[in-house]
Each structure stands twice: as C-alpha cells, then as structure tokens.
Design an enzyme around this catalytic site. Structure first.
Site, mmCIF file in Angstrom:
data_model
loop_
_atom_site.group_PDB
_atom_site.id
_atom_site.type_symbol
_atom_site.label_atom_id
_atom_site.label_comp_id
_atom_site.label_asym_id
_atom_site.label_seq_id
_atom_site.Cartn_x
_atom_site.Cartn_y
_atom_site.Cartn_z
ATOM 1 C CE LYS A 1 7.168 -74.482 6.034
ATOM 2 N NZ LYS A 1 5.853 -73.776 5.882
ATOM 3 C CE1 TYR B 1 7.335 -70.404 1.692
ATOM 4 C CE2 TYR B 1 8.798 -69.615 3.419
ATOM 5 C CZ TYR B 1 7.998 -70.618 2.881
ATOM 6 O OH TYR B 1 7.874 -71.831 3.520
ATOM 7 C CG PHE C 1 0.357 -65.896 4.920
ATOM 8 C CD1 PHE C 1 1.522 -66.410 4.374
ATOM 9 C CD2 PHE C 1 -0.834 -66.108 4.237
ATOM 10 C CE1 PHE C 1 1.519 -67.118 3.188
ATOM 11 C CE2 PHE C 1 -0.854 -66.816 3.033
ATOM 12 C CZ PHE C 1 0.333 -67.320 2.513
ATOM 13 N NE ARG D 1 2.329 -79.165 -2.206
ATOM 14 C CZ ARG D 1 2.284 -77.959 -1.619
ATOM 15 N NH1 ARG D 1 3.408 -77.294 -1.339
ATOM 16 N NH2 ARG D 1 1.141 -77.429 -1.295
ATOM 17 C CB THR E 1 -1.487 -75.183 3.774
ATOM 18 O OG1 THR E 1 -1.205 -75.335 2.387
ATOM 19 C CG2 THR E 1 -0.650 -74.047 4.346
ATOM 20 N NE ARG F 1 2.763 -78.464 5.347
ATOM 21 C CZ ARG F 1 2.658 -77.768 4.213
ATOM 22 N NH1 ARG F 1 1.648 -77.998 3.383
ATOM 23 N NH2 ARG F 1 3.548 -76.840 3.926
ATOM 24 C CG ASN G 1 2.974 -75.555 7.467
ATOM 25 O OD1 ASN G 1 4.163 -75.257 7.531
ATOM 26 N ND2 ASN G 1 2.198 -75.201 6.458
ATOM 27 C CG HIS H 1 8.697 -75.394 1.431
ATOM 28 N ND1 HIS H 1 7.752 -74.486 1.005
ATOM 29 C CD2 HIS H 1 9.456 -75.696 0.343
ATOM 30 C CE1 HIS H 1 7.955 -74.248 -0.289
ATOM 31 N NE2 HIS H 1 8.981 -74.968 -0.703
ATOM 32 C CD GLU I 1 10.179 -73.845 -3.625
ATOM 33 O OE1 GLU I 1 9.158 -73.151 -3.560
ATOM 34 O OE2 GLU I 1 10.223 -75.036 -3.252
HETATM 35 P P1 ADP Z 1 2.089 -74.685 1.154
HETATM 36 O O1 ADP Z 1 3.294 -74.603 2.085
HETATM 37 O O2 ADP Z 1 1.148 -75.775 1.539
HETATM 38 O O3 ADP Z 1 2.485 -74.726 -0.296
HETATM 39 P P2 ADP Z 1 1.411 -71.874 0.729
HETATM 40 O O4 ADP Z 1 2.418 -71.893 -0.364
HETATM 41 O O5 ADP Z 1 0.028 -71.366 0.432
HETATM 42 O O6 ADP Z 1 1.240 -73.330 1.389
HETATM 43 O O7 ADP Z 1 1.949 -70.985 1.941
HETATM 44 C C1 ADP Z 1 3.323 -70.997 2.283
HETATM 45 C C2 ADP Z 1 3.434 -71.097 3.797
HETATM 46 O O8 ADP Z 1 2.866 -69.914 4.380
HETATM 47 C C3 ADP Z 1 2.648 -72.237 4.444
HETATM 48 O O9 ADP Z 1 3.334 -73.470 4.440
HETATM 49 C C4 ADP Z 1 2.461 -71.729 5.851
HETATM 50 O O10 ADP Z 1 3.645 -71.870 6.652
HETATM 51 C C5 ADP Z 1 2.226 -70.239 5.610
HETATM 52 N N1 ADP Z 1 0.790 -69.917 5.474
HETATM 53 C C6 ADP Z 1 -0.028 -70.232 4.449
HETATM 54 N N2 ADP Z 1 -1.277 -69.767 4.639
HETATM 55 C C7 ADP Z 1 -1.242 -69.119 5.822
HETATM 56 C C8 ADP Z 1 -2.205 -68.403 6.600
HETATM 57 N N3 ADP Z 1 -3.463 -68.272 6.172
HETATM 58 N N4 ADP Z 1 -1.810 -67.876 7.787
HETATM 59 C C9 ADP Z 1 -0.532 -68.000 8.213
HETATM 60 N N5 ADP Z 1 0.431 -68.661 7.534
HETATM 61 C C10 ADP Z 1 0.091 -69.211 6.362
HETATM 62 MG MG MG Z 2 3.543 -73.296 -1.417
#
Ligand code: ADP
Ligand code: MG
Length: 140
Positions: A10, A50, A58, A86, A92, A103, A113, A116, A127
């Site tokens: 990222k 996304y 968010f 993962r 996350t 992370r 973080n 992805h 994706e």
């Molecule tokens: P992951 O990337 O672990 O699969 P998600 O798919 O739930 O997590 O979320 C996608 C991305 O959105 C996360 O990697 C992070 O960058 C962002 N994100 C997730 N939850 C939050 C939150 N509560 N506040 C701000 N950004 C968030």
């Molecule tokens: Mg995700």
C-alpha cells in the site's frame, strides 16, 4: 493445492521504502511473484477494487488513501497461498497483529496497514483479474 492470490504493497509502505523488505518476506514464505507492477490508482479505480466495502464507514477514507501514492501489486503463487498470505499479513489493525506478521512489522494504523491480501478464492479471482490479464502470466 497451488493457488494464486493478489497482494498489494500500500502507499504507506511504498512511501516508507519498504517494497524490497516486504517482497523478501513473500519469497521467504514461499509465496512466489508471478506478476508484479508499480502503479498509482485513481480514486475511482480504488473504489472499483474495494466495491465490497462501499457501505462501510471507512470506504471513502480508504479509497482516498489507496489513491494517495504509488502501490505495488503482485500476483503470488504457492501452496495454499491465499490463507498462508493472510497468516503472513496478520490482523487488519497492526496494533492487534501477531508478532512476526507483516502488519505488525510495517503497519502503523488500522487503515495504513502496509499490505493487502485476497481473503478467499472468489476475491482472489476478482482481484487478480482487476490488475492482471491472462497474457501477463509467465510460464513457471
Ligand atoms: P483486510 O485488509 O484485513 O482484509 P478489510 O477487508 O476489513 O481488512 O478492510 C479493508 C481495508 O480497509 C483494511 O486493510 C484497512 O486498510 C481499511 N480498514 C478496515 N477497517 C478499518 C477501520 N475500522 N477504519 C479505517 N480503515 C479500515
Ligand atoms: Mg479484506
């Protein structure tokens, strides 16, 4: 089973010059790059990537962040690659991610973080297709 998964380094991690360190971690874990590119998304392109999160609070902030600077997208291949990637990434929220995960090592904030990873075979298919065409796979 050998799988393919989509990884993104990222904008926070690219901006902090962590590309080499993160790719080294993929390779050490047996997640081998099949395709890789450095690019910058428009906000609309980030929203398309996304789209599953479009109702989340968010979403707008996430898409602004993901289009704020260059990213590196990789197609990674390996045994059980989706789940193993993962596991390598960790939770996350970097503050909750386990020791030894990407992370934990490289993320600074629940949004920023560092990386992805696709979370299922269905999301990996969507994706990978979002960023790579079948013509781009090397024979390996
Ligand atoms: P992951 O990337 O672990 O699969 P998600 O798919 O739930 O997590 O979320 C996608 C991305 O959105 C996360 O990697 C992070 O960058 C962002 N994100 C997730 N939850 C939050 C939150 N509560 N506040 C701000 N950004 C968030
Ligand atoms: Mg995700």
């Amino acid at each position: 089973m050998t799988e393919r998964t989509l990884a993104i380094i990222k904008p926070d991690a690219v901006g902090r010059h962590l590309v080499g360190a993160i790719i080294q971690r993929y390779e050490e874990a047996g997640l081998i790059p099949l395709g890789m590119k450095l690019m910058r998304l428009t906000k609309a392109q980030a929203e398309g990537f996304y789209y599953v999160h479009k109702q989340r609070p968010f979403f707008d902030s996430l898409c602004s962040f993901m289009s704020s600077g260059p990213i590196v997208v990789l197609a990674l291949a390996g045994e059980n690659a989706i789940q193993r990637h993962r596991d390598l990434m960790g939770a996350t929220d970097p503050a909750k991610a386990a020791e030894g995960t990407l992370r934990k090592a490289f993320g600074t904030h629940i949004e920023h973080n560092a990386v992805h990873g696709s979370d299922s075979p269905e999301s990996a298919q969507y994706e990978l297709g979002y960023f790579f065409s079948a013509l781009e796979w090397p024979q390996r």
